[in-house]
Design a protein around this motif. Structure first.
Motif, short mmCIF file in Angstrom:
data_model
loop_
_atom_site.label_atom_id
_atom_site.label_comp_id
_atom_site.label_asym_id
_atom_site.label_seq_id
_atom_site.Cartn_x
_atom_site.Cartn_y
_atom_site.Cartn_z
N ASP A 51 -99.62 87.53 38.08
CA ASP A 51 -100.60 88.23 37.22
C ASP A 51 -100.24 88.09 35.74
O ASP A 51 -101.11 87.87 34.90
N VAL A 52 -98.94 88.21 35.43
CA VAL A 52 -98.49 88.04 34.04
C VAL A 52 -98.75 86.60 33.60
O VAL A 52 -99.28 86.36 32.51
N LEU A 53 -98.39 85.65 34.45
CA LEU A 53 -98.62 84.23 34.12
C LEU A 53 -100.10 83.97 33.87
O LEU A 53 -100.47 83.27 32.93
N TRP A 54 -100.94 84.55 34.73
CA TRP A 54 -102.38 84.35 34.59
C TRP A 54 -102.86 84.81 33.21
O TRP A 54 -103.63 84.13 32.56
N MET A 55 -102.37 85.96 32.79
CA MET A 55 -102.79 86.45 31.48
C MET A 55 -102.35 85.51 30.36
O MET A 55 -103.03 85.39 29.35
N LEU A 56 -101.22 84.84 30.56
CA LEU A 56 -100.73 83.92 29.54
C LEU A 56 -101.45 82.57 29.55
O LEU A 56 -101.43 81.85 28.55
N GLN A 59 -106.86 81.42 29.04
CA GLN A 59 -107.73 80.59 28.19
C GLN A 59 -107.67 79.12 28.59
O GLN A 59 -108.69 78.44 28.61
N GLN A 60 -106.47 78.65 28.95
CA GLN A 60 -106.35 77.27 29.44
C GLN A 60 -107.14 77.10 30.73
O GLN A 60 -107.84 76.10 30.91
N ALA A 61 -107.02 78.07 31.62
CA ALA A 61 -107.71 78.01 32.91
C ALA A 61 -109.22 78.03 32.73
O ALA A 61 -109.94 77.32 33.43
N GLN A 65 -111.92 75.47 34.06
CA GLN A 65 -112.77 76.12 35.06
C GLN A 65 -111.99 76.43 36.35
O GLN A 65 -112.41 76.14 37.46
N ILE A 66 -110.82 77.05 36.15
CA ILE A 66 -109.98 77.45 37.27
C ILE A 66 -109.96 78.98 37.30
O ILE A 66 -109.67 79.62 36.30
N SER A 67 -110.25 79.53 38.47
CA SER A 67 -110.27 80.99 38.62
C SER A 67 -108.86 81.53 38.79
O SER A 67 -107.93 80.79 39.12
N ASP A 68 -108.72 82.84 38.61
CA ASP A 68 -107.42 83.45 38.83
C ASP A 68 -106.98 83.31 40.28
O ASP A 68 -105.79 83.14 40.56
#
Length: 158
Positions: A51-56, A59-61, A65-68
């Motif tokens: 979850d922390v990585l996702w927040m970081l 914007q790149q994702a 067009q990559i979902s969490d």
């Protein structure tokens, strides 16, 4: 810049600044700048780490067009270890010099401990199971699961 590759061979760049730390604290309730409580929580919970990585990387994702959910599915095994290392690199890069030294020493000690525990597990799997279970408050394989499994020898039982 700290980078890692996921299991889909996509490269992600991690960058930590005050705003990222503030957003993570607000949305996830963990202070990534707290090298005692915050890092312990993240180290103990791979879901929180992702979850922390996702927040970081959100914007790149978004640009890719990559979902969490897809991001989370792409982190397992070596990729999650690489992501954790990249997170620590980004946190170290962000930190002021004194804290950077502490983080570097902490990482070195952690690596040494992990290597020691891995060696222990290879030599004595039962001891390793006891150590792992002790940290979770669970009964170890070498101890009774409850006092009910031990005969009551108190005077009132006779």
């Amino acid at each position: 810049m700290a980078t890692f590759k996921d299991n889909e061979n996509r490269e992600w760049t991690l960058y930590i600044d005050i705003q990222a730390a503030r957003d993570i604290r607000k949305q996830l309730g963990v202070d990534i700048l707290d090298i005692v409580d915050g890092l312990n929580r993240i180290a103990a919970d791979p879901v929180l780490l992702v979850d922390v990585l996702w927040m970081l990387v959100a914007q790149q994702a978004e640009r890719l067009q990559i979902s969490d959910e897809d991001f989370g599915r792409s982190l397992r095994g070596e990729a999650i270890e690489a992501a954790c290392d990249a997170f620590m690199d980004a946190l170290t890069d962000f930190s002021p010099p004194r804290q950077r030294r502490i983080l570097t020493q902490l990482r070195s000690m952690t690596t040494g401990l992990q290597e020691t525990l891995a060696g222990l597990a290879e030599k004595n799997p039962m001891l390793m199971a006891i150590l792992l279970n002790a940290g979770r408050g669970e009964p170890s394989p070498a101890t009774p699961e409850s006092s009910a499994s031990t005969p009551d020898t108190s005077p009132s039982a006779n």
